[in-house]
Design a protein around this motif. Sequence first.
Motif, PDB file in Angstrom:
ATOM      1  N   THR A  25       0.827  -1.208   0.000  1.00  0.00           N
ATOM      2  CA  THR A  25       0.000   0.000   0.000  1.00  0.00           C
ATOM      3  C   THR A  25       0.864   1.260   0.000  1.00  0.00           C
ATOM      4  O   THR A  25       0.627   2.199  -0.781  1.00  0.00           O
ATOM      5  N   LEU A  26       1.869   1.279   0.874  1.00  0.00           N
ATOM      6  CA  LEU A  26       2.763   2.440   0.936  1.00  0.00           C
ATOM      7  C   LEU A  26       3.564   2.591  -0.355  1.00  0.00           C
ATOM      8  O   LEU A  26       3.890   3.716  -0.762  1.00  0.00           O
ATOM      9  N   TYR A  27       3.876   1.476  -0.992  1.00  0.00           N
ATOM     10  CA  TYR A  27       4.627   1.537  -2.257  1.00  0.00           C
ATOM     11  C   TYR A  27       3.833   2.279  -3.330  1.00  0.00           C
ATOM     12  O   TYR A  27       4.379   3.136  -4.040  1.00  0.00           O
ATOM     13  N   TRP A  28       2.560   1.956  -3.452  1.00  0.00           N
ATOM     14  CA  TRP A  28       1.745   2.633  -4.474  1.00  0.00           C
ATOM     15  C   TRP A  28       1.529   4.097  -4.130  1.00  0.00           C
ATOM     16  O   TRP A  28       1.492   4.957  -5.015  1.00  0.00           O
ATOM     17  N   LEU A  29       1.387   4.403  -2.846  1.00  0.00           N
ATOM     18  CA  LEU A  29       1.294   5.806  -2.448  1.00  0.00           C
ATOM     19  C   LEU A  29       2.592   6.549  -2.760  1.00  0.00           C
ATOM     20  O   LEU A  29       2.568   7.705  -3.211  1.00  0.00           O
ATOM     21  N   THR A  30       3.711   5.859  -2.542  1.00  0.00           N
ATOM     22  CA  THR A  30       5.004   6.477  -2.850  1.00  0.00           C
ATOM     23  C   THR A  30       5.157   6.728  -4.340  1.00  0.00           C
ATOM     24  O   THR A  30       5.654   7.781  -4.756  1.00  0.00           O
ATOM     25  N   LEU A  31       4.731   5.774  -5.156  1.00  0.00           N
ATOM     26  CA  LEU A  31       4.783   5.982  -6.604  1.00  0.00           C
ATOM     27  C   LEU A  31       3.935   7.179  -7.020  1.00  0.00           C
ATOM     28  O   LEU A  31       4.330   7.975  -7.885  1.00  0.00           O
ATOM     29  N   PHE A  32       2.759   7.310  -6.400  1.00  0.00           N
ATOM     30  CA  PHE A  32       1.886   8.435  -6.722  1.00  0.00           C
ATOM     31  C   PHE A  32       2.572   9.754  -6.411  1.00  0.00           C
ATOM     32  O   PHE A  32       2.456  10.728  -7.171  1.00  0.00           O
ATOM     33  N   GLN A  43      14.480   8.433 -11.256  1.00  0.00           N
ATOM     34  CA  GLN A  43      15.567   7.531 -11.601  1.00  0.00           C
ATOM     35  C   GLN A  43      16.234   6.948 -10.364  1.00  0.00           C
ATOM     36  O   GLN A  43      16.787   5.847 -10.426  1.00  0.00           O
ATOM     37  N   LEU A  44      16.182   7.642  -9.253  1.00  0.00           N
ATOM     38  CA  LEU A  44      16.842   7.165  -8.040  1.00  0.00           C
ATOM     39  C   LEU A  44      15.907   6.390  -7.124  1.00  0.00           C
ATOM     40  O   LEU A  44      16.202   5.261  -6.733  1.00  0.00           O
ATOM     41  N   LEU A  45      14.776   6.966  -6.779  1.00  0.00           N
ATOM     42  CA  LEU A  45      13.934   6.419  -5.724  1.00  0.00           C
ATOM     43  C   LEU A  45      13.003   5.308  -6.203  1.00  0.00           C
ATOM     44  O   LEU A  45      12.793   4.325  -5.484  1.00  0.00           O
ATOM     45  N   ILE A  46      12.444   5.445  -7.387  1.00  0.00           N
ATOM     46  CA  ILE A  46      11.511   4.424  -7.866  1.00  0.00           C
ATOM     47  C   ILE A  46      12.196   3.081  -8.075  1.00  0.00           C
ATOM     48  O   ILE A  46      11.661   2.047  -7.657  1.00  0.00           O
ATOM     49  N   PRO A  47      13.382   3.012  -8.706  1.00  0.00           N
ATOM     50  CA  PRO A  47      14.041   1.710  -8.828  1.00  0.00           C
ATOM     51  C   PRO A  47      14.376   1.064  -7.477  1.00  0.00           C
ATOM     52  O   PRO A  47      14.230  -0.155  -7.320  1.00  0.00           O
ATOM     53  N   VAL A  48      14.799   1.885  -6.499  1.00  0.00           N
ATOM     54  CA  VAL A  48      15.118   1.331  -5.184  1.00  0.00           C
ATOM     55  C   VAL A  48      13.867   0.771  -4.517  1.00  0.00           C
ATOM     56  O   VAL A  48      13.875  -0.350  -3.984  1.00  0.00           O
ATOM     57  N   ALA A  49      12.792   1.537  -4.534  1.00  0.00           N
ATOM     58  CA  ALA A  49      11.539   1.066  -3.926  1.00  0.00           C
ATOM     59  C   ALA A  49      11.028  -0.182  -4.634  1.00  0.00           C
ATOM     60  O   ALA A  49      10.538  -1.121  -3.990  1.00  0.00           O
ATOM     61  N   THR A  50      11.142  -0.226  -5.959  1.00  0.00           N
ATOM     62  CA  THR A  50      10.674  -1.381  -6.718  1.00  0.00           C
ATOM     63  C   THR A  50      11.524  -2.614  -6.419  1.00  0.00           C
ATOM     64  O   THR A  50      11.004  -3.731  -6.292  1.00  0.00           O
ATOM     65  N   LEU A  51      12.836  -2.417  -6.302  1.00  0.00           N
ATOM     66  CA  LEU A  51      13.711  -3.541  -5.975  1.00  0.00           C
ATOM     67  C   LEU A  51      13.405  -4.091  -4.588  1.00  0.00           C
ATOM     68  O   LEU A  51      13.370  -5.319  -4.387  1.00  0.00           O
ATOM     69  N   LEU A  52      13.168  -3.202  -3.631  1.00  0.00           N
ATOM     70  CA  LEU A  52      12.784  -3.654  -2.293  1.00  0.00           C
ATOM     71  C   LEU A  52      11.484  -4.452  -2.338  1.00  0.00           C
ATOM     72  O   LEU A  52      11.346  -5.475  -1.645  1.00  0.00           O
ATOM     73  N   LEU A  53      10.533  -3.999  -3.149  1.00  0.00           N
ATOM     74  CA  LEU A  53       9.262  -4.709  -3.268  1.00  0.00           C
ATOM     75  C   LEU A  53       9.464  -6.076  -3.917  1.00  0.00           C
ATOM     76  O   LEU A  53       8.847  -7.067  -3.489  1.00  0.00           O
ATOM     77  N   CYS A  54      10.298  -6.153  -4.939  1.00  0.00           N
ATOM     78  CA  CYS A  54      10.538  -7.427  -5.622  1.00  0.00           C
ATOM     79  C   CYS A  54      11.171  -8.450  -4.682  1.00  0.00           C
ATOM     80  O   CYS A  54      10.765  -9.623  -4.658  1.00  0.00           O
ATOM     81  N   VAL A  55      12.151  -8.009  -3.898  1.00  0.00           N
ATOM     82  CA  VAL A  55      12.800  -8.929  -2.958  1.00  0.00           C
ATOM     83  C   VAL A  55      11.819  -9.375  -1.887  1.00  0.00           C
ATOM     84  O   VAL A  55      11.766 -10.562  -1.529  1.00  0.00           O
ATOM     85  N   ALA A  56      11.024  -8.443  -1.370  1.00  0.00           N
ATOM     86  CA  ALA A  56      10.027  -8.800  -0.355  1.00  0.00           C
ATOM     87  C   ALA A  56       8.973  -9.748  -0.923  1.00  0.00           C
ATOM     88  O   ALA A  56       8.511 -10.667  -0.228  1.00  0.00           O
TER      89      ALA A  56
END
Length: 323
Positions: A25-32, A43-56
């Motif tokens: 939920t927080l990930y989608w809010l962060t993307l928004f 270029q910096l924050l979205i790839p990091v957040a997405t990678l964290l989501l993929c690993v989780a």
Amino acid sequence: MGIPLDKASFLAVFLETLFYGVFLTLYWLTLFVLFKKTDIQRQLLIPVATLLLCVATAHLIIDFVRALEAFVFKVDTIGADTYYSNLASPLDLASKALYITQTTLADGVVVWRCHVLNNRSLLVAIPGCIVLLVNAAIGYYVVWSLSRTPGLTSVSTAASGCITTFYTLTMLVSLTCTISIAWRIYHTRRLMPGGLATLLPVFIVVIESGALYATSVLALLISFLVSSNGEYIMLNIIPPIVGVTFCLIILQVHFRVGGNSATEQSSDPSGIMTSIFRGRSTRDRNFSMQPMAVHITEETEIIQSDMISGKNSQPVSGGIYQL
């Protein structure tokens, strides 16, 4: 009386699913929030957040498969308790490897924030990178050591010491960087007009984000040292907690500290910068205080701030502020 291994493992999957839902939920809010910002921030924050989501996500899928095998498919053959006692299981090793990857990535982000905040000092970057590399090597060595362990045997003394070292270094990196960031904020802001009065929201963002992660690792370390099966619960919930912490930093800055509109910010000269941003400081002979809107590059928020400027100012490149 300690919690049985099978019940601890089942509770771990349940809590991991719960925290993963919070993270998603927080990930989608962060993307928004991030999609309204500049390309550099994306270029910096979205790839990091997405990678964290993929690993989780991968970690959760593996734990679900293990739970199905333990409580459904193999419950009549070896039983859940015996299944989870097999430390050399490929799925268990994969789960632990993903945990190490997630925590190493989270520690890397924290060290990077501390490095940027301290004017990109090598005195911060070099020790931080060394500790991260050593900690990652220890963690993956533990996984390799467990893969060589016969089934249904306890952890060796050497592996136990490495596990303790890994948890301790992880917690120390988080605490050290959080304290360093908080001190840098205080040291930068305390001499400015009204600085101390505006420190509280910033400290809440920094301390809460660091305390959530550090407390989780501390609970994991304590449960391991006392040989409690609660260790398995913490091992499962820390990967999504890492993502929750990362997203909370961005969202707290946006909604709690920097959620004012541009009109409100331009009329409020006491606004504060709450994140690392690159800018140009000014020197001059005749100083005056003028409100200026600044562009934040890490936490992705534009917030009003008081900056020193004058008529005959000369720009000094590379100025980095955290207020």
